[in-house]
Design an enzyme around this catalytic site. Structure first.
Site, PDB file in Angstrom:
ATOM      1  N   ARG A   8      29.790  25.631   9.388  1.00 25.26           N
ATOM      2  CA  ARG A   8      28.543  24.993   8.947  1.00 25.26           C
ATOM      3  C   ARG A   8      27.983  25.636   7.676  1.00 25.26           C
ATOM      4  NH1 ARG A   8      23.880  27.370  12.946  1.00 25.26           N
ATOM      5  NH2 ARG A   8      25.004  29.202  13.656  1.00 25.26           N
TER       6      ARG A   8
ATOM      7  N   SER B  50      19.772  25.430  11.747  1.00 27.86           N
ATOM      8  CA  SER B  50      21.080  25.484  12.408  1.00 27.86           C
ATOM      9  C   SER B  50      22.091  24.511  11.812  1.00 27.86           C
ATOM     10  CB  SER B  50      20.980  25.345  13.927  1.00 27.86           C
ATOM     11  OG  SER B  50      20.242  24.238  14.287  1.00 27.86           O
TER      12      SER B  50
ATOM     13  N   GLU C 215      17.132  10.685  16.141  1.00 23.86           N
ATOM     14  CA  GLU C 215      18.463  10.530  15.551  1.00 23.86           C
ATOM     15  C   GLU C 215      18.831   9.083  15.251  1.00 23.86           C
ATOM     16  OE1 GLU C 215      17.813  12.332  18.303  1.00 23.86           O
ATOM     17  OE2 GLU C 215      18.029  14.378  17.550  1.00 23.86           O
TER      18      GLU C 215
ATOM     19  N   HIS D 154      27.590  21.925  15.419  1.00 25.90           N
ATOM     20  CA  HIS D 154      27.712  22.436  16.790  1.00 25.90           C
ATOM     21  C   HIS D 154      28.637  21.583  17.653  1.00 25.90           C
ATOM     22  CE1 HIS D 154      24.564  24.930  15.362  1.00 25.90           C
ATOM     23  NE2 HIS D 154      24.079  25.305  16.520  1.00 25.90           N
TER      24      HIS D 154
ATOM     25  N   ASP E  48      24.642  26.988  25.513  1.00 26.27           N
ATOM     26  CA  ASP E  48      23.800  25.798  25.662  1.00 26.27           C
ATOM     27  C   ASP E  48      24.349  24.847  26.731  1.00 26.27           C
ATOM     28  OD1 ASP E  48      21.684  26.305  24.002  1.00 26.27           O
ATOM     29  OD2 ASP E  48      22.487  25.217  22.284  1.00 26.27           O
TER      30      ASP E  48
ATOM     31  N   ARG F 291      29.566  25.757  15.430  1.00 24.63           N
ATOM     32  CA  ARG F 291      28.456  26.693  15.375  1.00 24.63           C
ATOM     33  C   ARG F 291      28.895  28.111  15.049  1.00 24.63           C
ATOM     34  NH1 ARG F 291      25.466  30.495  18.225  1.00 24.63           N
ATOM     35  NH2 ARG F 291      23.234  30.142  18.050  1.00 24.63           N
TER      36      ARG F 291
HETATM   37  C1  LIG Z   1      18.047  14.325  21.118  1.00 26.85           C
HETATM   38  C2  LIG Z   1      17.930  15.750  20.717  1.00 26.85           C
HETATM   39  N1  LIG Z   1      17.886  16.077  19.425  1.00 26.85           N
HETATM   40  C3  LIG Z   1      17.796  17.361  19.044  1.00 26.85           C
HETATM   41  C4  LIG Z   1      17.745  18.357  19.968  1.00 26.85           C
HETATM   42  C5  LIG Z   1      17.672  19.815  19.539  1.00 26.85           C
HETATM   43  N2  LIG Z   1      16.346  20.345  19.896  1.00 26.85           N
HETATM   44  C6  LIG Z   1      16.164  21.153  20.967  1.00 26.85           C
HETATM   45  S1  LIG Z   1      14.557  21.479  21.257  1.00 26.85           S
HETATM   46  C7  LIG Z   1      14.067  20.584  19.896  1.00 26.85           C
HETATM   47  C8  LIG Z   1      12.618  20.390  19.553  1.00 26.85           C
HETATM   48  C9  LIG Z   1      11.732  21.494  19.967  1.00 26.85           C
HETATM   49  O1  LIG Z   1      10.384  21.104  20.048  1.00 26.85           O
HETATM   50  P1  LIG Z   1       9.734  20.751  21.458  1.00 26.85           P
HETATM   51  O2  LIG Z   1      10.597  19.717  22.093  1.00 26.85           O
HETATM   52  O3  LIG Z   1       8.310  20.446  21.258  1.00 26.85           O
HETATM   53  O4  LIG Z   1       9.930  22.067  22.304  1.00 26.85           O
HETATM   54  P2  LIG Z   1       9.206  23.498  22.168  1.00 26.85           P
HETATM   55  O5  LIG Z   1       9.700  24.156  20.928  1.00 26.85           O
HETATM   56  O6  LIG Z   1       7.751  23.247  22.116  1.00 26.85           O
HETATM   57  O7  LIG Z   1       9.657  24.226  23.387  1.00 26.85           O
HETATM   58  C10 LIG Z   1      15.181  20.045  19.255  1.00 26.85           C
HETATM   59  C11 LIG Z   1      15.119  19.222  18.023  1.00 26.85           C
HETATM   60  C12 LIG Z   1      17.801  17.984  21.318  1.00 26.85           C
HETATM   61  N3  LIG Z   1      17.770  18.884  22.300  1.00 26.85           N
HETATM   62  N4  LIG Z   1      17.871  16.689  21.666  1.00 26.85           N
END
Ligand SMILES: Cc1ncc(C[n+]2csc(CCOP(=O)(O)OP(=O)(O)O)c2C)c(N)n1
Ligand SMILES: [Mg+2]
Lengths: 335, 286
Positions: free
Chosen positions: A30, A57, A78, A129, A137, A187
């Site tokens: 990446r 990332s 997405e 990833h 994960d 990753r």
């Molecule tokens: C469909 C999807 N896209 C991207 C991700 C990667 N991802 C994990 S958590 C997150 C966002 C984090 O913000 P929030 O959901 O508010 O969680 P917090 O940080 O408050 O725990 C992303 C983009 C994912 N898990 N699922």
């Protein structure tokens, strides 16, 4: 195939030192994407980077800093990512869109098919990833079906580069070639097997090692494992392998695949993906039609991944060097 | 409703504290994972497993249990820790988090650990499944309820809005959505990345009953859920305002703790802070 065709790579130059980690540099693929993207954006101001809340990332961060006017953040969306990019492309932009491969193109598949490919737009997907090597994960984040999803779509170019240097090259190459494309990377840190001097062309497979017994056709970060396996097989069992870096899954380099099959009479495919419908399946389609020879498939065998250490998972799912060596021996027996 | 007795409240607050300690230990042992959201939802999960849910840890397949879904699967450590302290499995099992062969996968998997109800991690899919469960309960005239815990950033996913619309259409009053409104996501503040406000109005316009509360106050959360349960003819949302990283001073309010674990030293410091807080709670002056 004559050995003159073997490319000068770190691999061929330093085979003896191969497993000595000290001489093999390790860089995540990446990172190469991140570097290539900045260069592509500087060369052509129509290149945009669009990210779905994963700027660090997916390695879009450097682009965001260097070319903020060409960067767009759209949050965890997405499907929006793809369809909006298709819109931007249809007014002359060259959007690179990034998330984890599991979500883009995993979640966004129909948008990819219709708005991106059927529309023949100039959108480039960066799938980060990918593979079980994502590690802890777990299965929800381990894309091992994405090559299948992308290679089945007409018009799509699908590239799985073997290391960070090649990922940079591939990023620049897809930026310059019109049409929808999918770039896949990983990753974790992985061995750098090419050099700055190693050429790269979309659709042109590369011979990294020459031998007459078994042709090992690999893609992505497992090309390194294939080279190590070939090296060990030569030393331990006197088995001579050709190793092909088959980085372009679509359009696949049919002449190179056929030439390797003719040279060796048997083939092993290696990919960090389900063995069903991936790179190896495409190789099998080509060989079944034009030059049937025995084939062994190294990849995930119709299972989901799980949490674990990346190396542990590569071994567990049968993609380590030992598994590749075993597949080569089996392929040889079936000749 | 009956408000919580002082003793009960102290017990729940102590439970939330222990859940936080479990999260810190699990994440430090794993060496990867999500700290901020896990810690900020400890009070909510302690309240669910300690007070709100109709459930039986010895019978996770009990048909008439309430269903609790964690849509934002990345904060699995808070659920695992709350489940361990509720008696679903030994607390020490938390140390297997994210390791090869564990039931406690990096993101929850129903096949490996049925009590999590569904597999999650890919954001934005929980509410839709909760709608399906709540609709199923209605079709079969069942009494059990469905709770879905969501993160704020997953409100950027299209499917979540499809689910909101559907829940409104079917008047699913047996469905409560809880939003972890911590205002953070990976790339920064939700309002910078993709603004969500006015979130409450959005739910209202989708025919939901809206409640807001301090999600780091167990008593307030339990009380607001009681009110939500009393609503008829509408799904309810509780927008729970939380402080990311709650309980660990150096994490509080800092979005960069979204997706990283404390290292050993940081974990020791976190556990010191949390244990001091636990002592204050038990002594009645926390
Ligand atoms: C469909 C999807 N896209 C991207 C991700 C990667 N991802 C994990 S958590 C997150 C966002 C984090 O913000 P929030 O959901 O508010 O969680 P917090 O940080 O408050 O725990 C992303 C983009 C994912 N898990 N699922
Ligand atoms: Mg958040």
């Amino acid at each position: 195939m004559a050995s003159a065709d073997v490319l000068e790579t770190v691999a061929s130059m330093r085979l003896a030192e191969y497993r000595d980690a000290a001489v093999v540099k390790e860089v995540p693929t990446r990172n190469g994407f991140g570097e290539g993207l900045v260069e592509a954006g500087k060369r052509n101001r129509n290149v945009l980077a669009i990210c779905a809340d994963l700027v660090e990332s997916t390695r879009m961060e450097a682009f965001k800093k260097a070319l903020p006017a060409q960067y767009i953040e759209i949050g965890v969306a997405e499907q929006m990512l793809v369809a909006m990019a298709a819109g931007l492309a249809s007014v002359g932009k060259i959007p690179f869109i990034a998330s984890y491969a599991m979500f883009n193109p995993g979640r966004s598949w129909e948008q990819v098919r219709t708005t991106m490919a059927l529309n023949e737009t100039n959108v480039k997907i960066a799938g980060a990833h990918a593979g079980v090597s994502v590690g802890p994960d777990g299965a929800t984040h381990q894309a091992i079906e994405d090559i299948a999803l992308m290679r089945v779509i007409p018009q799509m170019t699908v590239v799985v580069p073997c290391d960070a240097i090649q990922t940079k090259r591939a990023t620049l190459a897809v930026a310059e070639r019109f049409g929808p494309a999918y770039l896949r990377f990983a990753r974790e840190k992985s061995a750098v097997v090419t050099t700055e001097a190693t050429p790269f062309q979309i659709g042109k497979a590369q011979i990294f090692r020459d031998g007459g017994d078994v042709a090992v056709v690999a893609c992505g970060i497992l090309v390194y494992n294939a080279l190590v396996a070939a090296d060990e097989l030569a030393k331990e069992d006197g088995i001579a392998c050709t190793v092909v870096n088959n980085h372009t899954i679509k359009p696949m380099d049919e002449p190179a695949i056929l030439a390797a099959a003719r040279r060796c009479g048997t083939v092993v495919t290696v990919e960090e993906h389900q063995i069903h419908a991936g790179m190896g399946s495409r190789v099998a389609e080509i060989l079944a039609q034009h030059y049937p020879v025995p084939i062994e498939f190294v990849g995930v065998r119709d299972r989901f991944g799980q949490s674990g250490d990346p190396v542990e998972l590569i071994e567990h799912y049968g993609m380590g060097t030992a598994a590749i060596k075993e597949a080569v021996r089996t392929a040889l027996k079936r000749k | 409703m009956e408000s919580l007795s002082p003793a009960r409240l102290t017990a729940l607050r102590e439970r939330a504290n222990l859940v936080r300690q479990g999260i810190v230990r699990a994440l430090a042992s794993a060496g990867s994972g999500h700290s901020a959201g896990s810690l900020d939802m400890a009070d909510v999960f302690a309240a669910f497993y300690g007070e709100i849910l109709r459930h039986d840890p010895t019978r996770p397949d009990w048909e008439d249990r309430d269903r609790l879904l964690l849509s934002c699967g990345h904060i699995a450590p808070v659920r695992y820790s709350a489940m361990a302290y509720a008696g679903y499995f030994p607390v020490e099992e938390l140390l297997t988090l994210r390791k090869f062969g564990t039931r406690l996968q990096g993101h929850p998997e129903r096949v490996r650990l049925p009590a999590v109800e569904t597999t999650s991690g890919p954001l934005g899919e929980g509410l839709a499944q909760g709608v399906g469960m709540a609709l199923g309960a209605k079709l079969d005239e069942k009494e059990w309820r469905v709770y879905v815990v969501t993160s704020d950033a997953e409100h950027q996913c299209g499917l979540h809005w499809e689910a909101m619309m559907t829940a409104g259409k079917f008047e699913l009053d047996n469905l409560t959505c809880v939003v972890d409104r911590n205002f953070i996501q990976i790339d920064g503040s939700t309002e910078d990345v993709m603004p969500l406000e006015p979130l409450a109005n959005k739910y209202r316009s989708f025919n939901w009953e809206v409640f807001e509360c301090n999600g780091n106050d167990v008593a307030e959360f339990v009380a607001v859920i009681e009110k939500a349960k009393a609503v008829r003819g509408k799904p309810q949302v509780v927008i729970a305002h939380t402080v990311p990283g709650k309980g660990v001073s150096y994490m509080e309010g800092d979005y960069t703790w979204h997706g990283k674990p404390p290292n050993r030293e940081q974990a020791d410091e976190a556990l010191r802070q949390l244990e001091a807080e636990r002592e204050r709670i038990v002594a009645g002056n926390g």
